[in-house]
Design a protein around this motif. Structure first.
Motif, PDB file in Angstrom:
ATOM      1  N   ASN A 248       6.832 -10.796  57.556  1.00  0.00           N
ATOM      2  CA  ASN A 248       6.458 -10.159  56.733  1.00  0.00           C
ATOM      3  C   ASN A 248       5.553 -11.113  55.673  1.00  0.00           C
ATOM      4  O   ASN A 248       4.310 -10.307  54.326  1.00  0.00           O
ATOM      5  CB  ASN A 248       6.356  -8.770  55.745  1.00  0.00           C
ATOM      6  N   LEU A 249       5.260 -12.237  56.014  1.00  0.00           N
ATOM      7  CA  LEU A 249       5.218 -13.258  54.628  1.00  0.00           C
ATOM      8  C   LEU A 249       3.622 -13.226  55.148  1.00  0.00           C
ATOM      9  O   LEU A 249       3.150 -13.970  55.995  1.00  0.00           O
ATOM     10  CB  LEU A 249       5.985 -14.802  54.838  1.00  0.00           C
ATOM     11  N   ASP A 250       2.644 -13.319  53.795  1.00  0.00           N
ATOM     12  CA  ASP A 250       1.418 -14.085  54.032  1.00  0.00           C
ATOM     13  C   ASP A 250       0.616 -13.164  54.872  1.00  0.00           C
ATOM     14  O   ASP A 250      -0.310 -13.537  55.224  1.00  0.00           O
ATOM     15  CB  ASP A 250       1.779 -14.608  53.675  1.00  0.00           C
ATOM     16  N   ALA A 251       0.934 -11.767  54.815  1.00  0.00           N
ATOM     17  CA  ALA A 251       0.924 -10.771  55.848  1.00  0.00           C
ATOM     18  C   ALA A 251       0.102  -9.528  55.521  1.00  0.00           C
ATOM     19  O   ALA A 251       0.684  -9.421  54.713  1.00  0.00           O
ATOM     20  CB  ALA A 251       1.417 -10.637  57.362  1.00  0.00           C
ATOM     21  N   PRO A 252      -1.135  -8.895  55.675  1.00  0.00           N
ATOM     22  CA  PRO A 252      -1.840  -7.700  55.263  1.00  0.00           C
ATOM     23  C   PRO A 252      -0.714  -6.962  55.207  1.00  0.00           C
ATOM     24  O   PRO A 252       0.345  -5.829  56.312  1.00  0.00           O
ATOM     25  CB  PRO A 252      -2.447  -7.473  55.898  1.00  0.00           C
ATOM     26  N   GLY A 253      -0.175  -6.635  53.877  1.00  0.00           N
ATOM     27  CA  GLY A 253       0.768  -5.304  53.500  1.00  0.00           C
ATOM     28  C   GLY A 253       2.012  -5.934  53.125  1.00  0.00           C
ATOM     29  O   GLY A 253       3.125  -5.330  53.691  1.00  0.00           O
ATOM     30  N   GLY A 254       1.798  -6.805  53.954  1.00  0.00           N
ATOM     31  CA  GLY A 254       3.871  -7.858  53.337  1.00  0.00           C
ATOM     32  C   GLY A 254       3.590  -7.611  52.370  1.00  0.00           C
ATOM     33  O   GLY A 254       3.161  -7.224  50.683  1.00  0.00           O
ATOM     34  N   ASN A 255       4.413  -9.611  51.948  1.00  0.00           N
ATOM     35  CA  ASN A 255       4.420  -9.954  50.843  1.00  0.00           C
ATOM     36  C   ASN A 255       3.601 -11.452  50.529  1.00  0.00           C
ATOM     37  O   ASN A 255       3.880 -12.234  51.395  1.00  0.00           O
ATOM     38  CB  ASN A 255       5.914 -10.285  50.608  1.00  0.00           C
ATOM     39  N   VAL A 256       3.037 -11.055  50.044  1.00  0.00           N
ATOM     40  CA  VAL A 256       1.231 -12.429  50.433  1.00  0.00           C
ATOM     41  C   VAL A 256       1.310 -13.280  49.392  1.00  0.00           C
ATOM     42  O   VAL A 256       2.062 -12.940  47.642  1.00  0.00           O
ATOM     43  CB  VAL A 256       0.295 -11.679  50.381  1.00  0.00           C
ATOM     44  N   LEU A 257       0.758 -14.430  49.286  1.00  0.00           N
ATOM     45  CA  LEU A 257       0.624 -15.211  48.281  1.00  0.00           C
ATOM     46  C   LEU A 257      -1.121 -14.954  47.934  1.00  0.00           C
ATOM     47  O   LEU A 257      -1.975 -15.478  48.134  1.00  0.00           O
ATOM     48  CB  LEU A 257       0.914 -16.641  48.977  1.00  0.00           C
ATOM     49  N   TYR A 258      -0.839 -14.562  47.066  1.00  0.00           N
ATOM     50  CA  TYR A 258      -2.646 -14.194  46.422  1.00  0.00           C
ATOM     51  C   TYR A 258      -3.076 -15.283  46.269  1.00  0.00           C
ATOM     52  O   TYR A 258      -3.168 -15.828  45.253  1.00  0.00           O
ATOM     53  CB  TYR A 258      -3.285 -13.139  45.353  1.00  0.00           C
ATOM     54  N   VAL A 259      -4.723 -15.165  46.517  1.00  0.00           N
ATOM     55  CA  VAL A 259      -5.669 -16.201  46.355  1.00  0.00           C
ATOM     56  C   VAL A 259      -6.214 -15.425  44.504  1.00  0.00           C
ATOM     57  O   VAL A 259      -6.840 -15.041  44.450  1.00  0.00           O
ATOM     58  CB  VAL A 259      -6.692 -15.968  46.814  1.00  0.00           C
TER      59      VAL A 259
END
Lengths: 149, 692
Positions: free
Chosen positions: B314-325
């Motif tokens: 789920n890392l950096d996947a849409p709807g998961g936990n992401v690293l926003y730009v």
């Protein structure tokens, strides 16, 4: 004229009290009268508010006819006529009628009638983050509440 | 009737970000309301934001600089105040060195970029923030693990949300204000709530895991155990993008569900169910709050939860936990001139050799500051500047904090009101509220937005914090700009905008790109998610995360169980107050007139306590009193209390700082803190109760 109602969808009230402050600000009220109030009994929250009853006990109890209903069904109080006898406070089954110690008269929810006239939502409804405060056409509102999750 | 000017701005009643439209009449803000066009709050606004006029125009607000003289506080000019501070600071720098000055802030009014720029140019590595146990500690732990803070991607539409020790609709909205969470919940996303207390989120959740306070890391290891045992992990991701997966798997074996149940009090079948729901519903995100940080397990708990996001793909996947730009503005790090601080100076950071992860993100834990002041070891702090913080109520072991600040030779406090902390100062500088700020707001956050917070009014002689740091900095020969707005132009330069242009736009959003690691890996030494941390290993810490029993619990200190039979959970928050703030605003105080301690009805009965009674809560460090509210939805072994209380209406001296101050009970011994970052345990210790 279509009837309008105000309704809190209690299951979605998260007890944040934003509606209370929005209401106080809109009506210029200080500490004391709370035209809308959320009772906390975590995890349940119970909003106390004016239902603008069809047969309004506050209106019926008023000895000087200071309380009236406008064509949309909004129950309003006339500050000039109110004598501060508190009959309406006793009559309201919801505890929605309030007394303002500063002006020594009864105060109540007016559904932000001035905002409605400007096509704005009532202040409490606008502030609400869970969108659990509904207002508008009474018939449509009933249907919306029945169908909501 | 006077025309009403409507100014679009951004709130900072908490960590900020909600859109506001302020109504200004005759140079005064008469009303505020939510901005329906806000991408954060969509027109809603909480009680604190709505009550800002009662803060900004409060009769007790201090609107001019003051100095403490022989006859108490007296009004002075800005020039005199800044000159006095500059002369004192310069003399400390000349005589002892800049590291003898501590610069600190609380959760802030969005001025960390300016505060750090001031401290770095002054040359002190001793910056005392809330970051050791709040948000920045999560940032630091994730920085070394995967290079950035992964955030719940509500905009990407998660189908399952794990609300881990967080109630974003009430408080702690670092990135989100809860509205986005609510939207995905209403769309039908599954909801798992991890909370020792049944709040609104727990009521709405599909699964509620009522854990023993402070055992989050063990529970998260339980999740891993199920995911490994049932092979629910994303095989491609763990093989290609995790450093030390096999070692981590071995570590997870130390946490069979029977043991996790024993540690956490959560039924093992429920843990299994929750772990399956999280791992099998795609996409799924974890929304984490500060309870995961405010224990001795801070770093490891963050790393274990990051491991869940990684293992499930789920890392950096849409709807998961992401690293926003983020939008292309100058970063806080660049604006702050962190690089100007030499290695030699950085090595003088108090506690830096011990709390290396804290040092990595440029802060100190309060304990080392208090020690320095009280014992002179390893050297004596001589002066301090504290901005928007009230540590005598909000930091662990409050009596020690009070004693230290009382002893500090020279203290400057920047605030709106005289507080129990400000009262200990020599110089008071009046700060503007968020209505009095021009700022590129939220520029320190990692949620992909910056917002235009526009000055609506000026009140008295108050200055926005940014201007205070700038003008004081200039007195000390630092490099700043002519005006606050010139500095904002510099911040915005990479985006190709001036402050005036940005104001018109209202906000900027970064262009999101998912799965960035596929192109460039993760920003760690191995380029992978380091569940086995090469960085922590290099610093001499356990490279693999684990659960460490709380230093003061029924398990670790059975000897205390007779005298202190309950676990204190000092984590109760109320939506009307932000930490120690807001108690003086009549609308808000009417809603919550007294501090609340929640007690299970069975427990209350044992002590003859009834709803509404004042109750003494006592730990080995001391006691305070709060008002009982009976709650059958907490564990009878746990007492849940509010923090941040003092009584502005009591006036000085002390403002009742020690009456209902729950941090008189909390511990800040080195043994009780996180070994890598120095997070204090503000959440869980042992206590007893009695009728007051």
């Amino acid at each position: 004229m279509a009837k309008v109602s105000l309704m809190f969808f209690k299951k979605d009230c998260m007890g944040c009290h934003a509606c209370e402050i929005a209401c106080k600000q809109e009506h210029g009220l200080g500490v004391g009268p709370r035209l809308v109030r959320v009772i906390e009994n975590s995890p349940d929250y119970t909003p106390i508010y004016c239902h603008h009853c069809k047969k309004a006990p506050c209106l019926e109890s008023c000895p000087v006819d200071a309380i009236s209903k406008d064509p949309r069904g909004i129950v309003l109080i006339d500050d000039e006529l109110c004598i501060g006898c508190k009959e309406c406070i006793e009559a309201c089954p919801f505890g929605a009628m309030q007394f303002d110690d500063d002006s020594e008269i009864a105060v109540k929810c007016d559904m932000c009638v001035e905002r409605l006239n400007n096509n704005e939502r009532p202040a409490c409804s606008q502030a609400c983050a869970t969108r659990c405060i509904f207002w508008g056409d009474t018939k449509a509102l009933s249907e919306r509440v029945i169908s909501s999750k | 009737m006077v025309d009403v000017e409507k100014i679009r701005t951004a709130c900072r009643g908490c960590h900020g970000g909600c859109g506001v439209i302020a109504h200004v009449q005759n140079g005064k803000v008469t009303k505020v309301e939510g901005d329906p066009e806000s991408p954060i709050s969509y027109g809603s606004l909480c009680s604190k934001g709505l009550a800002i006029t009662q803060l900004a125009y409060h009769p007790d607000r201090i609107l001019h600089p003051m100095k403490k003289g022989d006859n108490g506080w007296e009004r002075i000019t800005w020039d005199e105040a800044l000159d006095t501070i500059a002369v004192k600071f310069q003399s400390v720098v000349d005589e002892f060195g800049p590291e003898h000055i501590v610069v600190g802030q609380g959760t802030g009014r969005d001025y960390e970029s300016h505060l750090y720029r001031f401290a770095n140019q002054l040359g002190t590595p001793n910056v005392l923030t809330a970051g050791h146990m709040c948000y920045v500690s999560r940032v630091a732990s994730t920085l070394v693990t995967l290079g950035n803070l992964p955030i719940c991607d509500y905009r990407g539409g998660p189908k399952c949300v794990v609300m881990w020790g967080c109630n974003p609709q009430w408080t702690n909205p670092d990135e989100y204000k809860g509205v986005d969470f609510w939207k995905v919940h209403k769309k039908g996303a599954k909801l798992i709530c991890i909370d020792p207390r049944k709040g609104f989120v727990a009521k709405k959740a599909d699964l509620w895991l009522q854990l023993r306070p402070g055992t989050d890391a063990a529970l998260a290891m339980g999740f891993h155990n199920v995911i490994l045992e049932e092979e629910l992990y994303d095989k491609a991701f763990v093989e290609n993008y995790i450093n030390g997966w096999d070692d981590f798997k071995e570590r997870v074996k130390d946490y069979p569900l029977d043991k996790v149940e024993e540690i956490t009090w959560v039924d093992k079948d429920l843990i299994r169910k929750a772990a399956r729901m999280y791992a099998q519903t795609k996409p799924a995100c974890i929304h984490w709050g500060v309870p995961t940080e405010q224990t001795n397990n801070c770093t490891d708990c963050t790393r274990i939860l990051t491991g869940l996001m990684a293992a499930t793909g789920n890392l950096d996947a849409p709807g998961g936990n992401v690293l926003y730009v983020n939008p292309p503005t100058r970063t806080v790090a660049e604006f702050s001139c962190h690089k100007d601080l030499s290695k030699e100076v950085r090595e003088k950071r108090l506690g830096g050799d011990r709390y290396k992860l804290g040092a990595r993100v440029a802060f100190i834990t309060p304990k080392v500051a208090w020690e320095s002041i009280l014992t002179g070891k390893p050297y004596q702090l001589k002066a301090g500047l504290l901005c928007g913080t009230n540590p005598v109520t909000t930091r662990a072991n409050a009596r020690e904090a009070y004693a230290a600040l009382e002893k500090l030779e020279f203290l400057v406090v920047i605030d709106h009101f005289m507080t129990p902390t400000a009262e200990l100062a020599d110089i008071f500088l009046p700060a503007g509220t968020w209505l009095e700020q021009n700022h590129v707001a939220d520029n320190w956050k990692r949620h992909g937005f910056v917002l235009a917070r526009q000055k609506c009014v000026e009140i008295g002689e108050a200055w926005q914090d940014h201007k205070i740091f700038q003008e004081l900095g200039k007195k000390l020969g630092q490099k700043w700009w002519d005006t606050v707005e010139d500095a904002l132009d510099y911040l915005l330069e990479p985006a190709g905008l001036t402050w005036e242009e940005f104001k018109q736009k209202g906000y900027l959003q970064g262009e999101m790109v998912y799965h960035k690691y596929k192109e460039r890996g993760f920003s760690t030494p191995t380029g992978k998610v380091e569940l086995y941390s090469t960085v922590l290993e290099k610093w001499g810490f356990d490279p693999l995360p684990k659960y460490t029993e709380l230093p003061e619990s029924p398990v670790s200190r059975p000897d205390l169980s007779e005298k202190y039979p309950y676990i204190l959970n000092a984590g109760l928050r109320t939506p009307t107050f932000f930490h120690s703030a807001n108690r003086m605003q009549p609308w808000l105080r009417e809603i919550r007139p007294d501090p609340i301690v929640e007690i299970h009805p069975d427990t209350a009965k044992k002590h003859g306590i009834e709803e509404g009674d004042w109750v003494f809560i006592e730990s080995p460090r001391g006691r305070c009193k709060e008002r009982a509210k009976l709650n059958k939805w907490i564990d009878p072994r746990v007492i849940v209390a509010e923090h941040g209380w003092w009584y502005p209406e009591m006036k000085g001296p002390g403002y009742g700082w020690d009456i209902s101050n729950i941090n008189i009970l909390t511990d800040n011994s080195h043994e009780s803190m996180d070994p890598a970052i120095g997070a204090t345990n503000l959440r869980a210790c042992l206590c007893n109760i009695s009728p007051a």
